[in-house]
Design an enzyme around this catalytic site. Structure first.
Site, PDB file in Angstrom:
ATOM      1  N   CYS A 149      39.717  47.009  33.313  1.00  0.00           N
ATOM      2  CA  CYS A 149      38.585  46.056  33.116  1.00  0.00           C
ATOM      3  C   CYS A 149      37.465  46.710  32.381  1.00  0.00           C
ATOM      4  CB  CYS A 149      38.253  45.323  33.989  1.00  0.00           C
ATOM      5  SG  CYS A 149      38.095  45.957  35.844  1.00  0.00           S
ATOM      6  N   HIS A 242      31.544  43.458  33.306  1.00  0.00           N
ATOM      7  CA  HIS A 242      30.892  44.880  33.473  1.00  0.00           C
ATOM      8  C   HIS A 242      30.152  45.162  32.112  1.00  0.00           C
ATOM      9  CE1 HIS A 242      33.626  44.904  36.729  1.00  0.00           C
ATOM     10  NE2 HIS A 242      34.895  45.848  36.015  1.00  0.00           N
TER      11      HIS A 242
END
Ligand code: NAP
Length: 355
Positions: A149, A242
């Site tokens: 990710c 993120h």
């Protein structure tokens, strides 16, 4: 068009739930099976999944029994999404390949195998050329994976810079949201008022996956890009998205303005295919000096666009910037769906005879 019947392995986890949510109204895929571990198998989905999304659990699935993650139990599926824990994926995904299934996986278990495509459609759809070779090994089934990710947002930002200016070296510090650790991630006591400067195996994944994604398929294998990456990973108390601080050294000189133009103009390899999960812009550039921010920018492009900001010269390497992407959407469920849509467009998924 008859919809392709799909199942989800790991349907009870965070990524599995995102897949259930996104598949509830997908124009090309019909969800027919939810599977998880033997701990959950046989129980109603709503009883065992600890639903964690703000949208409600789709009513049609609440009382449906979870199936065991075995090929014989998903015989009515043409394709399976895998959102399995990596240890389980190492055992279970090969069993599905041996049984002739197409598997679209979020797991790290098989990403770096030489004949397994590690794909972000806009960046390296051409890597699907590996499928044919993999099929010869397995006898028919194949797996296509999406990246870690943190790698997804990073690779989306690096790809246009690499194509135009040649990326040589990258230093990245990540600020990764809690949901990236799954339903059994760190406890509240460990993360409130805190930052954890270690995520097991994450730095190694970032440092190896980027060169594979930016590489080229030659002679049935990926010739990795000559890009060296140094990663520092941190778990921070945000829920989703993120954020990454990136410094890049390029082969050719590049100003911040030229880099912003390359990122803004990036359309990628699949812009004309009409894939339902494709965002209008794979990369968005924010001009404000304090963006991107997880809470404000993670849902850009329906969670499928990487958002870049603070592009400026780097006094040590060439250029530096921030990039943000939604770990559970573009970095997991949405990325896997986009890969599956690409497989369908390329004619790599066909209807299986019911077993
Ligand atoms: P999670 O919340 O921990 O869910 C794990 C899933 O795996 C659950 O459905 C669990 O089923 C199942 N499982 C565990 N052991 C099993 C076994 N022995 N047999 C069959 N099923 C088993 O994890 P997650 O965050 O959804 O992540 C799923 C995968 O995607 C992982 O490989 C992860 O690294 C990857 N990924 C996650 C993210 C993210 O943002 N979270 C992003 C990219 C990639 P039970 O409920 O029955 O135990």
């Amino acid at each position: 068009m008859e919809r392709v019947r799909v199942g989800i392995l790991g349907a009870t986890g965070l990524v599995g739930q995102r897949l259930v949510d996104r598949l509830a109204s997908h124009p090309w895929f019909e969800l027919v099976a939810l599977a998880a571990s033997d701990r959950s198998a046989g129980a109603a989905y709503a009883e065992v999944c600890r639903w964690s999304l703000s949208s409600p659990l789709p009513a049609a699935w609440a009382s449906v029994p979870v199936r065991p993650s075995r090929p014989a139990d998903l015989g009515d599926c043409d394709l399976v999404f895998s959102a399995l824990d990596p240890a389980a994926a190492r055992e279970i995904e090969p069993a599905f390949l041996a049984a002739g299934f197409v598997v679209v996986s979020n797991s790290s278990a098989h990403r770096m195998e030489p004949d397994v495509p590690l794909v972000i459609p806009e960046v390296n759809a051409s890597h699907l050329a590996l499928v044919e070779k993999q099929r010869r090994r397995t006898g028919g089934g194949f797996v296509v994976t999406n990246p870690n990710c943190s790698v997804t947002g990073l690779a989306l930002a690096l790809a246009p810079l690499h194509a135009t200016f040649g990326v040589k070296r990258v230093v990245v510090a990540t600020l990764q949201a809690l949901s990236g650790a799954g339903l059994d991630g760190p406890r509240g006591l460990e993360v409130v008022d805190n930052v954890i400067p270690f995520i097991p195996r994450e730095e190694e994944k970032i440092e190896t996956e980027v060169a594979k994604i930016l590489g080229r398929v030659r002679g049935g294998t990926v010739e990795r890009a000559d890009v060296t990456v140094s990663a520092h990973c941190h778990r921070v108390p945000t829920l989703e998205g993120h954020l990454e601080a990136v410094s890049v050294e390029t082969e050719r000189p590049v100003t911040a303005g030229e880099a912003a133009d390359a990122l803004r103009g990036f359309q990628g390899e699949v812009a004309d295919l009409g894939l339902p999960s494709s965002p209008a812009a794979p990369v968005l550039v924010r001009e404000q000096p304090d963006r991107p921010q997880p809470r404000l920018d993670r849902d850009a492009g329906g969670g499928m666009s990487a958002v870049v900001g603070r592009i400026r010269a780097c006094p040590v390497l060439t250029l530096r910037f921030e990039v943000l992407s939604h770990n559970a959407v573009r970095g997991a469920a949405g990325g896997a769906l986009l890969n599956a849509e690409l497989l369908l467009r390329r004619g790599l998924v066909s209807r299986r005879a019911a077993s």
